[in-house]
Design a protein around this motif. Sequence first.
Motif, PDB file in Angstrom:
ATOM      1  N   UNK A 127       0.810  -1.219   0.000  1.00 26.85           N
ATOM      2  CA  UNK A 127       0.000   0.000   0.000  1.00 26.85           C
ATOM      3  C   UNK A 127       0.846   1.274   0.000  1.00 26.85           C
ATOM      4  N   UNK A 128       2.151   1.116  -0.209  1.00 22.90           N
ATOM      5  CA  UNK A 128       3.056   2.249  -0.050  1.00 22.90           C
ATOM      6  C   UNK A 128       2.834   3.344  -1.085  1.00 22.90           C
ATOM      7  N   UNK A 129       2.646   2.981  -2.341  1.00 22.35           N
ATOM      8  CA  UNK A 129       2.461   3.988  -3.388  1.00 22.35           C
ATOM      9  C   UNK A 129       1.247   4.868  -3.097  1.00 22.35           C
ATOM     10  N   UNK A 130       0.155   4.245  -2.690  1.00 22.90           N
ATOM     11  CA  UNK A 130      -1.063   5.005  -2.377  1.00 22.90           C
ATOM     12  C   UNK A 130      -0.840   5.896  -1.162  1.00 22.90           C
ATOM     13  N   UNK A 131      -0.132   5.376  -0.166  1.00 27.41           N
ATOM     14  CA  UNK A 131       0.145   6.164   1.041  1.00 27.41           C
ATOM     15  C   UNK A 131       0.999   7.375   0.712  1.00 27.41           C
ATOM     16  N   UNK A 132       2.010   7.200  -0.126  1.00 30.64           N
ATOM     17  CA  UNK A 132       2.911   8.303  -0.475  1.00 30.64           C
ATOM     18  C   UNK A 132       2.182   9.377  -1.279  1.00 30.64           C
ATOM     19  N   UNK A 133       1.283   8.959  -2.131  1.00 28.05           N
ATOM     20  CA  UNK A 133       0.476   9.923  -2.896  1.00 28.05           C
ATOM     21  C   UNK A 133      -0.417  10.726  -1.954  1.00 28.05           C
ATOM     22  N   UNK A 134      -1.003  10.054  -0.985  1.00 25.78           N
ATOM     23  CA  UNK A 134      -1.872  10.719  -0.017  1.00 25.78           C
ATOM     24  C   UNK A 134      -1.084  11.698   0.859  1.00 25.78           C
ATOM     25  N   UNK A 135       0.100  11.284   1.305  1.00 24.45           N
ATOM     26  CA  UNK A 135       0.929  12.149   2.153  1.00 24.45           C
ATOM     27  C   UNK A 135       1.384  13.375   1.374  1.00 24.45           C
ATOM     28  N   UNK A 136       1.759  13.202   0.122  1.00 31.00           N
ATOM     29  CA  UNK A 136       2.198  14.329  -0.708  1.00 31.00           C
ATOM     30  C   UNK A 136       1.120  15.395  -0.815  1.00 31.00           C
ATOM     31  N   UNK A 137      -0.148  14.957  -0.797  1.00 31.55           N
ATOM     32  CA  UNK A 137      -1.275  15.884  -0.958  1.00 31.55           C
ATOM     33  C   UNK A 137      -1.687  16.550   0.351  1.00 31.55           C
ATOM     34  N   UNK A 138      -1.109  16.134   1.474  1.00 33.69           N
ATOM     35  CA  UNK A 138      -1.473  16.737   2.758  1.00 33.69           C
ATOM     36  C   UNK A 138      -1.072  18.212   2.802  1.00 33.69           C
ATOM     37  N   UNK A 139      -1.844  19.064   3.487  1.00 32.06           N
ATOM     38  CA  UNK A 139      -1.500  20.491   3.567  1.00 32.06           C
ATOM     39  C   UNK A 139      -0.223  20.718   4.375  1.00 32.06           C
ATOM     40  N   UNK A 140       0.423  21.863   4.138  1.00 29.62           N
ATOM     41  CA  UNK A 140       1.680  22.170   4.813  1.00 29.62           C
ATOM     42  C   UNK A 140       1.845  23.674   5.040  1.00 29.62           C
ATOM     43  N   UNK A 141       0.750  24.333   5.375  1.00 25.35           N
ATOM     44  CA  UNK A 141       0.801  25.791   5.508  1.00 25.35           C
ATOM     45  C   UNK A 141       1.049  26.261   6.938  1.00 25.35           C
ATOM     46  N   UNK A 142       0.894  25.374   7.923  1.00 25.71           N
ATOM     47  CA  UNK A 142       1.131  25.747   9.319  1.00 25.71           C
ATOM     48  C   UNK A 142       2.131  24.776   9.943  1.00 25.71           C
ATOM     49  N   UNK A 143       2.666  25.148  11.085  1.00 29.35           N
ATOM     50  CA  UNK A 143       3.613  24.280  11.776  1.00 29.35           C
ATOM     51  C   UNK A 143       2.980  22.926  12.088  1.00 29.35           C
ATOM     52  N   UNK A 144       1.766  22.945  12.622  1.00 23.27           N
ATOM     53  CA  UNK A 144       1.094  21.697  12.976  1.00 23.27           C
ATOM     54  C   UNK A 144       0.894  20.807  11.749  1.00 23.27           C
ATOM     55  N   UNK A 145       0.473  21.398  10.638  1.00 24.38           N
ATOM     56  CA  UNK A 145       0.261  20.612   9.420  1.00 24.38           C
ATOM     57  C   UNK A 145       1.562  19.986   8.925  1.00 24.38           C
ATOM     58  N   UNK A 146       2.647  20.756   9.004  1.00 24.07           N
ATOM     59  CA  UNK A 146       3.940  20.258   8.529  1.00 24.07           C
ATOM     60  C   UNK A 146       4.421  19.088   9.384  1.00 24.07           C
ATOM     61  N   UNK A 147       4.281  19.202  10.698  1.00 26.66           N
ATOM     62  CA  UNK A 147       4.718  18.112  11.574  1.00 26.66           C
ATOM     63  C   UNK A 147       3.831  16.882  11.383  1.00 26.66           C
ATOM     64  N   UNK A 148       2.539  17.097  11.194  1.00 27.29           N
ATOM     65  CA  UNK A 148       1.636  15.969  10.946  1.00 27.29           C
ATOM     66  C   UNK A 148       2.012  15.243   9.652  1.00 27.29           C
ATOM     67  N   UNK A 149       2.415  16.007   8.655  1.00 28.93           N
ATOM     68  CA  UNK A 149       2.858  15.425   7.382  1.00 28.93           C
ATOM     69  C   UNK A 149       4.144  14.627   7.578  1.00 28.93           C
ATOM     70  N   UNK A 150       5.041  15.177   8.361  1.00 31.96           N
ATOM     71  CA  UNK A 150       6.308  14.515   8.691  1.00 31.96           C
ATOM     72  C   UNK A 150       6.068  13.195   9.434  1.00 31.96           C
TER      73      UNK A 150
END
Length: 207
Positions: A82-105
């Motif tokens: 399921x890695x390819x699908x997971x990586x596509x989903x993570x790439x699309x996560x927002x990254x405009x705030x500190x919390x969003x960036x850490x959640x993406x990380x």
Amino acid sequence: MTLKNKLGIHNAVELSRQEERLSKQRALELFDEGLLDTFEIGTFAGLQAIHAHLFCDVYDFAGDVRTGNIAKGSFRFAPSLYLDAALESISAMPQSTFDEIIEKYVEMNVAHPFWEGNGRSMRIWLDAMLRQELGVVIDWSQVDKEDYLLAMERSPVRDREIKALLNAALTDKAADREVFMKGIDASYRYEGLEEYETGNLPEDDED
């Protein structure tokens, strides 16, 4: 048993030494040659480019998505199926705030897309997001190894701890070379690699 490598090394200790030296040289190139500015920020493609550059001298799989399952202790990272699908989903996560960036990380850490070198690549990837979106980076030299490892271990179920730890180490010296070098050294120490200092790397191996 050692990972298959371009250097023909079969001793795990020696492989670690050479991997540290060569990949730290490549990490400096990312900064000194402005390569990070040419990579996508916050996507898996960007992380893939970082990993490929860091480990291109050591592993044929540098930048390649793993094709098998891996675990650390009792924790199993995302199944390769399921890695390819997971990586596509993570790439699309927002990254405009500190919390969003850490959640993406945190989500990318759970994915752990490579056979080796995930943490070191992802910390550079994380700082690239923070630099672009917020004008800050993490001063990793101020983040205690044990505190960080424990917080990351717990982050998939509770990310408040890692957010607080990293938020306390933010610096606006995002373009400072010394901060970058100290950060690389700290990042490698988290993985038990601390024979070489990024600011004093030998061109060739020294016994």
